[in-house]
Scaffold this motif. Structure first.
Motif, PDB file in Angstrom:
ATOM      1  N   LEU A   1       0.679  -0.977  -0.122  1.00 19.09           N
ATOM      2  CA  LEU A   1      -0.121   0.275  -0.269  1.00 19.09           C
ATOM      3  C   LEU A   1       0.848   1.541  -0.323  1.00 19.09           C
ATOM      4  CD1 LEU A   1      -2.877  -1.024   2.474  1.00 19.09           C
ATOM      5  CD2 LEU A   1      -3.221  -0.757  -0.164  1.00 19.09           C
ATOM      6  N   SER A   2       2.286   1.383   0.906  1.00 22.12           N
ATOM      7  CA  SER A   2       2.989   2.757   0.569  1.00 22.12           C
ATOM      8  C   SER A   2       3.409   3.205  -0.857  1.00 22.12           C
ATOM      9  CB  SER A   2       3.732   2.114   1.778  1.00 22.12           C
ATOM     10  OG  SER A   2       3.994   1.814   2.916  1.00 22.12           O
ATOM     11  N   ALA A   3       3.833   1.452  -1.527  1.00 21.30           N
ATOM     12  CA  ALA A   3       4.334   2.026  -3.086  1.00 21.30           C
ATOM     13  C   ALA A   3       2.950   2.463  -3.408  1.00 21.30           C
ATOM     14  CB  ALA A   3       4.966   0.219  -3.744  1.00 21.30           C
ATOM     15  N   LEU A   4       2.181   1.770  -3.263  1.00 24.68           N
ATOM     16  CA  LEU A   4       0.686   3.012  -4.525  1.00 24.68           C
ATOM     17  C   LEU A   4       0.388   4.089  -4.098  1.00 24.68           C
ATOM     18  CD1 LEU A   4      -1.481   1.622  -6.178  1.00 24.68           C
ATOM     19  CD2 LEU A   4      -2.670   0.604  -4.579  1.00 24.68           C
ATOM     20  N   ILE A   5       0.398   4.309  -2.760  1.00 21.81           N
ATOM     21  CA  ILE A   5       0.047   6.044  -2.239  1.00 21.81           C
ATOM     22  C   ILE A   5       1.579   6.671  -2.803  1.00 21.81           C
ATOM     23  CG2 ILE A   5      -0.118   7.224  -0.022  1.00 21.81           C
ATOM     24  CD1 ILE A   5      -1.212   5.102   1.094  1.00 21.81           C
ATOM     25  N   HIS A   6       2.453   6.422  -2.606  1.00 25.50           N
ATOM     26  CA  HIS A   6       3.948   6.816  -3.632  1.00 25.50           C
ATOM     27  C   HIS A   6       3.258   6.707  -5.181  1.00 25.50           C
ATOM     28  CE1 HIS A   6       7.634   8.956  -4.103  1.00 25.50           C
ATOM     29  NE2 HIS A   6       7.875   7.736  -5.230  1.00 25.50           N
ATOM     30  N   GLN A   7       2.767   6.424  -5.432  1.00 26.40           N
ATOM     31  CA  GLN A   7       2.127   6.536  -7.025  1.00 26.40           C
ATOM     32  C   GLN A   7       1.094   7.263  -7.318  1.00 26.40           C
ATOM     33  OE1 GLN A   7       1.841   2.195  -8.621  1.00 26.40           O
ATOM     34  NE2 GLN A   7       3.756   1.483  -8.256  1.00 26.40           N
ATOM     35  N   LEU A   8       0.480   7.269  -6.425  1.00 27.04           N
ATOM     36  CA  LEU A   8      -0.457   8.370  -6.658  1.00 27.04           C
ATOM     37  C   LEU A   8      -0.516   9.251  -6.017  1.00 27.04           C
ATOM     38  CD1 LEU A   8      -3.809   5.805  -5.111  1.00 27.04           C
ATOM     39  CD2 LEU A   8      -3.278   6.319  -7.043  1.00 27.04           C
ATOM     40  N   GLU A   9       0.393   9.414  -5.046  1.00 28.23           N
ATOM     41  CA  GLU A   9       0.942  11.403  -4.879  1.00 28.23           C
ATOM     42  C   GLU A   9       1.560  11.620  -5.713  1.00 28.23           C
ATOM     43  OE1 GLU A   9       0.619  12.890  -2.030  1.00 28.23           O
ATOM     44  OE2 GLU A   9      -0.549  11.361  -0.999  1.00 28.23           O
TER      45      GLU A   9
ATOM     46  N   LEU B   1      -4.984  16.973 -21.201  1.00 28.03           N
ATOM     47  CA  LEU B   1      -5.157  17.713 -20.076  1.00 28.03           C
ATOM     48  C   LEU B   1      -6.620  18.166 -19.742  1.00 28.03           C
ATOM     49  CD1 LEU B   1      -2.379  20.630 -20.577  1.00 28.03           C
ATOM     50  CD2 LEU B   1      -2.121  18.674 -18.960  1.00 28.03           C
ATOM     51  N   CYS B   2      -7.596  18.047 -20.796  1.00 26.28           N
ATOM     52  CA  CYS B   2      -8.663  18.010 -21.288  1.00 26.28           C
ATOM     53  C   CYS B   2      -9.570  15.942 -21.015  1.00 26.28           C
ATOM     54  CB  CYS B   2      -9.871  19.233 -22.247  1.00 26.28           C
ATOM     55  SG  CYS B   2      -8.823  20.547 -22.559  1.00 26.28           S
ATOM     56  N   ASP B   3      -9.272  15.475 -21.083  1.00 25.65           N
ATOM     57  CA  ASP B   3     -10.090  14.298 -21.339  1.00 25.65           C
ATOM     58  C   ASP B   3     -10.243  14.041 -20.140  1.00 25.65           C
ATOM     59  OD1 ASP B   3     -11.066  12.208 -22.050  1.00 25.65           O
ATOM     60  OD2 ASP B   3      -9.271  11.159 -22.207  1.00 25.65           O
ATOM     61  N   PRO B   4     -12.162  14.076 -19.641  1.00 24.55           N
ATOM     62  CA  PRO B   4     -12.691  13.551 -18.275  1.00 24.55           C
ATOM     63  C   PRO B   4     -12.731  11.899 -18.111  1.00 24.55           C
ATOM     64  CG  PRO B   4     -14.180  14.647 -19.766  1.00 24.55           C
ATOM     65  CD  PRO B   4     -12.960  14.407 -21.296  1.00 24.55           C
ATOM     66  N   GLU B   5     -12.723  11.368 -18.696  1.00 29.50           N
ATOM     67  CA  GLU B   5     -12.955  10.144 -19.144  1.00 29.50           C
ATOM     68  C   GLU B   5     -11.551   9.762 -18.276  1.00 29.50           C
ATOM     69  OE1 GLU B   5     -16.015   9.087 -18.880  1.00 29.50           O
ATOM     70  OE2 GLU B   5     -16.454  10.900 -19.876  1.00 29.50           O
ATOM     71  N   GLU B   6     -10.249  10.089 -18.708  1.00 29.92           N
ATOM     72  CA  GLU B   6      -8.982   9.121 -17.903  1.00 29.92           C
ATOM     73  C   GLU B   6      -9.363   8.809 -16.868  1.00 29.92           C
ATOM     74  OE1 GLU B   6      -6.267  11.899 -16.339  1.00 29.92           O
ATOM     75  OE2 GLU B   6      -4.649  10.809 -18.160  1.00 29.92           O
ATOM     76  N   GLY B   7      -8.994   7.611 -16.492  1.00 28.82           N
ATOM     77  CA  GLY B   7      -8.953   6.743 -15.288  1.00 28.82           C
ATOM     78  C   GLY B   7      -8.068   5.666 -15.313  1.00 28.82           C
ATOM     79  N   GLY B   8      -8.467   4.039 -14.592  1.00 25.01           N
ATOM     80  CA  GLY B   8      -7.395   3.911 -14.350  1.00 25.01           C
ATOM     81  C   GLY B   8      -7.303   2.987 -13.112  1.00 25.01           C
ATOM     82  N   GLY B   9      -7.349   4.417 -11.747  1.00 23.67           N
ATOM     83  CA  GLY B   9      -6.398   4.921 -11.241  1.00 23.67           C
ATOM     84  C   GLY B   9      -7.503   3.492  -9.702  1.00 23.67           C
ATOM     85  N   ASP B  10      -8.218   4.089 -10.253  1.00 23.67           N
ATOM     86  CA  ASP B  10      -9.528   3.820  -8.990  1.00 23.67           C
ATOM     87  C   ASP B  10      -9.883   2.194  -8.681  1.00 23.67           C
ATOM     88  OD1 ASP B  10     -10.019   5.725  -7.682  1.00 23.67           O
ATOM     89  OD2 ASP B  10     -11.207   6.351  -9.137  1.00 23.67           O
ATOM     90  N   GLU B  11     -10.029   1.618 -10.439  1.00 23.88           N
ATOM     91  CA  GLU B  11      -9.724   0.720 -10.281  1.00 23.88           C
ATOM     92  C   GLU B  11      -8.716  -0.585 -10.338  1.00 23.88           C
ATOM     93  OE1 GLU B  11     -12.087   2.067 -13.143  1.00 23.88           O
ATOM     94  OE2 GLU B  11     -10.301   2.440 -12.670  1.00 23.88           O
ATOM     95  N   ASP B  12      -7.187   0.399 -10.063  1.00 23.64           N
ATOM     96  CA  ASP B  12      -6.100  -0.698 -10.246  1.00 23.64           C
ATOM     97  C   ASP B  12      -6.282  -0.603  -8.276  1.00 23.64           C
ATOM     98  OD1 ASP B  12      -3.844   0.700 -12.905  1.00 23.64           O
ATOM     99  OD2 ASP B  12      -5.203  -0.997 -12.692  1.00 23.64           O
TER     100      ASP B  12
END
Length: 543
Positions: free
Chosen positions: A259-267, A301-312
């Motif tokens: 989780l620490s590694a994931l938090i670092h990536q998300l930060e 910058l303007c693509d509101p559908e960008e995702g993947g973080g929550d699913e990961d």
């Protein structure tokens, strides 16, 4: 000679014995207090008192005790091994000075000294006895004659008049001496019986004391064994606790690192998004259309559908969470292992606590002992009843009944072996001596004093019995499992049976003193018995 001369100086001139409570007169002469009191009492009528030694006259006055002479006499008396016994009874006829009596005459009602005894009448009616103070109880209260006879009908001492003309006339009488001897004989017999009873009572007391001592020792030993047992169980529980807590800590640490590694990536991703948001905000605030349009392509910058973080993140959480079911399984297995191997826990003294783990399985069947209606598997682990005779050679070792022994024999230590019974009509498992009979009805295990067995089968309807020397003990509960463990503690003389259910259940323990090596033995009709495993106790010192 000096002692004899001193003795003469310490003798009272009246009784001629050692001074007793000596007193001194005014003239200086010493006497026993009792002796001088007697002499002075005879002089009361004349009123003139004189010393028996020197005849010096003096008025009657209180007698002075001579303490010094008393101490000298007592010291002399203590140094003499044998002293004359003074009875305190004096001759009736010695008036001038008291003289100790040696006999009493029942007829004369008088006590006699040696001198007067020599001139005493020797006729039969003069009955002599040891010196006595009172002679009234030696005479008949009715006729005032000496009691000479004994009435056996009334059990009473009587005189001659009672026998001839009194109330005891016509009764059977005996001389007192004769009756006394008969009574003494009876008393001696009673005395001997009492001695015998007392000896038996003493032996009984000693036996009970020995039983009490042994019971105390046995209780102390059992308390010690139970203490050791629970110490070993607590040790295993502590080990299990450490193991489970260590596993939880490992999983928690692994999860924390992930989780620490994931938090670092998300930060990092959050900072990138913040930078983009700020740049877009600056563009939105510009008033010069040329500047806004001249910026590079801003589609990313303007693509509101960008995702993947929550699913990961959600996938990670599901895959790396603490394995609660695994921890529960570890606990269950640990508790089961403690219960399963409880018979193998050492019951040594506290200073010698040891934990015993499973050793190598080494219980193999000996084909040379197998009956011809028993089929032995190639791995020597399974015995199956068969209708087809195996045509093995008849030897002294071979059983006639469907039985087989193990090739391994045990002469010391702790061992166990597990067996599985497959739909047998009748089966028996246990241990036996190598000298067990191989033929006849008494050759079945448990039917003699050289074997011990647990018996069951379909015909028993799961109601098992244990058997030794043809004596059966019906177990109080049914055995539902088809797996049984046999535990042997050769040194303690114990052969125990357990049902391998969850939790393991103790069935019965035989306790004896093994006098020969012990073999595992199987007996089966209409089914098969398989040895699953077993082994010796392997010692492992506590950490």
């Amino acid at each position: 000679m000096a002692s004899a001369g001193l003795r003469d100086e310490l003798d009272c001139s009246i009784c001629l014995n050692l001074y007793t409570n000596p007193v001194t007169l005014r003239c200086g002469h010493n006497f026993c207090r009792v002796c001088i009191d007697r002499v002075l009492d005879t002089q009361d009528q004349s009123g003139i008192y004189s010393c028996p030694e020197c005849r010096v006259k003096s008025p009657k006055q209180p007698l002075q005790r001579n303490i010094t002479l008393h101490n000298v006499v007592e010291h002399f008396r203590s140094t003499q091994p044998h002293q004359e016994k003074v009875t305190g009874i004096y001759c009736t006829y010695c008036v001038d000075s008291p003289v100790p009596a040696v006999k009493s005459c029942l007829h004369c009602e008088a006590s006699l000294c040696d001198k007067h005894l020599r001139v005493h009448n020797k006729s039969p009616e003069h009955v002599l006895s040891e010196p006595r103070t009172s002679l009234e109880n030696r005479k008949c209260s009715v006729h005032q004659k000496v009691l000479e006879y004994y009435c056996t009908e009334d059990a009473a001492c009587i005189c001659v008049s009672c026998s001839l003309a009194g109330e005891h006339r016509g009764h059977q009488v005996e001389m007192m001496d004769e009756a006394s001897e008969k009574k003494k004989k009876k008393l001696r017999n009673v005395f001997q019986k009492l001695i015998t009873k007392r000896e038996k009572t003493e032996k009984r007391v000693q036996s009970l004391e020995e039983r009490r001592r042994k019971a105390q020792e046995k209780a102390d030993g059992e308390v010690e064994r139970v203490d050791v047992l629970f110490i070993a169980i607590r040790r295993q529980l502590d080990d299990l606790e450490k193991k489970v807590l260590s596993e939880i800590s490992r999983q928690e640490k692994e999860e924390s690192l992930s989780l620490s590694a994931l938090i670092h990536q998300l930060e990092i991703k959050k900072d990138e998004l913040s930078r983009k948001m700020k740049h877009i905000e600056e563009l939105c605030n510009m008033t010069d259309p040329l500047t806004v349009l001249q910026e590079p392509d801003t589609g990313d910058l303007c693509d509101p559908e960008e995702g993947g973080g929550d699913e990961d993140t959600g996938g990670h959480d599901k895959a790396h969470d603490v394995d609660v079911d695994g921890i529960a399984g570890m606990l269950h297995k640990g508790f089961s292992d403690i219960l399963t191997y409880l018979p193998s826990i050492s019951l040594a003294k506290p200073k010698e606590i040891e934990i015993y783990e499973e050793g190598p399985a080494d219980i193999l069947l000996d084909v040379n002992t197998a009956a011809n209606d028993i089929l032995i598997s190639k791995n020597l682990k399974t015995a199956t009843w068969t209708k087809i005779t195996q045509n093995r050679p008849e030897t002294a070792k071979r059983f006639q009944s469907p039985q087989v022994m193990s090739s391994r024999r045990f002469t010391s230590g702790r061992h166990y072996w597990d067996v599985e019974i497959s739909r047998s009509r009748d089966w028996m498992v246990g241990g036996c001596y190598p000298s067990i009979d191989r033929r006849g009805d008494r050759s079945h295990i448990g039917e003699n004093n050289k074997s011990w067995s647990l018996c069951g089968g379909l015909e028993y309807k799961n109601q098992c019995t244990v058997r030794h020397d043809s004596k059966d003990v019906l177990l109080p509960h049914q055995v539902s499992s088809n797996r049984v463990r046999i535990c042997l503690d050769y040194g303690a003389g114990q052969l125990s049976f357990y049902e391998l259910c969850d939790p393991i259940r103790h069935l019965h323990t035989f306790t004896t003193t093994f006098t020969e090596p012990l073999h595992a033995v199987l007996c089966v009709w209409g089914g098969s018995i398989k040895i699953l495993g077993g082994g010796a106790a392997v010692r492992k010192r506590p950490q």
